[in-house]
Design an enzyme around this catalytic site. Structure first.
Site, PDB file in Angstrom:
ATOM      1  N   CYS A  24       0.881  -1.163  -0.121  1.00 35.56           N
ATOM      2  CA  CYS A  24      -0.034  -0.010  -0.083  1.00 35.56           C
ATOM      3  C   CYS A  24       0.732   1.391  -0.010  1.00 35.56           C
ATOM      4  O   CYS A  24       0.459   2.390  -0.548  1.00 35.56           O
ATOM      5  CB  CYS A  24      -0.831  -0.032   1.086  1.00 35.56           C
ATOM      6  SG  CYS A  24      -0.439  -0.142   2.913  1.00 35.56           S
ATOM      7  N   HIS A 125      -2.635   1.019   7.081  1.00 36.34           N
ATOM      8  CA  HIS A 125      -2.678   1.101   5.500  1.00 36.34           C
ATOM      9  C   HIS A 125      -2.422   2.381   5.028  1.00 36.34           C
ATOM     10  O   HIS A 125      -3.043   3.506   5.884  1.00 36.34           O
ATOM     11  CB  HIS A 125      -4.164   0.783   5.199  1.00 36.34           C
ATOM     12  CG  HIS A 125      -4.611   0.581   3.688  1.00 36.34           C
ATOM     13  ND1 HIS A 125      -3.951  -0.089   2.824  1.00 36.34           N
ATOM     14  CD2 HIS A 125      -5.496   1.285   3.107  1.00 36.34           C
ATOM     15  CE1 HIS A 125      -4.304   0.076   1.712  1.00 36.34           C
ATOM     16  NE2 HIS A 125      -5.482   0.999   1.866  1.00 36.34           N
TER      17      HIS A 125
END
EC number: 3.4.19.12
Length: 188
Positions: A24, A125
């Site tokens: 990510c 994330h």
């Protein structure tokens, strides 16, 4: 060039990478910069430069599947002549001078799941937000497609909602000149 009556204006082309492994951070970098500049190999090279004598690199996953930390993101941006500035969440978002900001990278809690089974764990994330042709987009690599946030008010509302949940950190992606002048912050 004129459009046919009733035709919708074409949407701008927005670069958006989808989630793969724990990459990510790589996806957020490429999405905020609107092109594929970084790969897992490039991020791993940055990790090696950041901790050259370390057997277990502290800037990525032990498994080698990604999960890069903020140091990798900051070094990657510096390599492009850009800077990352932490947004102080105690400041009102109205002080954020969005026209001076190239994009934003958020670090958010993310649920962990195995297939349909959701685990009681939270990971972090990285998510990119970027303006393209006057429209702000959520370029989260977990989304199927970019999500329109709208104008400055829309992106501020999105940021406020994420920050209200608690564990959201915000990095402003700016030019070196904007960083040095501090012009990402409104003083009026």
């Amino acid at each position: 060039m004129s459009q046919a009556p009733g035709a919708q204006p074409s949407q701008p082309s927005v670069y958006h990478e989808r989630q793969r492994l724990e990459l990510c951070a790589v996806h957020a970098l490429n999405n905020v910069l609107q092109q594929r500049l970084f790969s897992q190999e490039a991020a791993d090279e940055i990790c090696k430069r950041l901790a050259p004598d370390s057997r277990l690199n502290p800037h990525r996953s032990l498994l080698g599947t990604g999960n890069y930390d903020v140091n990798v993101i900051m070094a990657a941006l510096q390599g492009q002549g850009l800077a990352a500035v932490w947004w102080d969440r105690r400041r009102p978002l109205s002080q954020l001078a969005l026209p001076q900001v190239l994009g934003l990278i958020l670090n958010l809690p993310s649920p962990v799941s195995l297939g349909l089974l959701s685990l009681p764990l939270r990971r972090r994330h990285w998510v990119a937000l970027r303006q393209v042709d006057g429209i702000y987009y959520n370029l989260d690599s977990k989304l199927r497609a970019p999500e329109i946030l709208g104008d400055e008010d829309g992106v501020r509302a999105f940021l406020a909602a994420e920050m209200a949940q608690g564990l959201c950190e915000v990095l402003l992606v700016v030019t070196k000149e904007v960083e040095e002048k501090g012009s990402w912050l409104r003083t009026d």
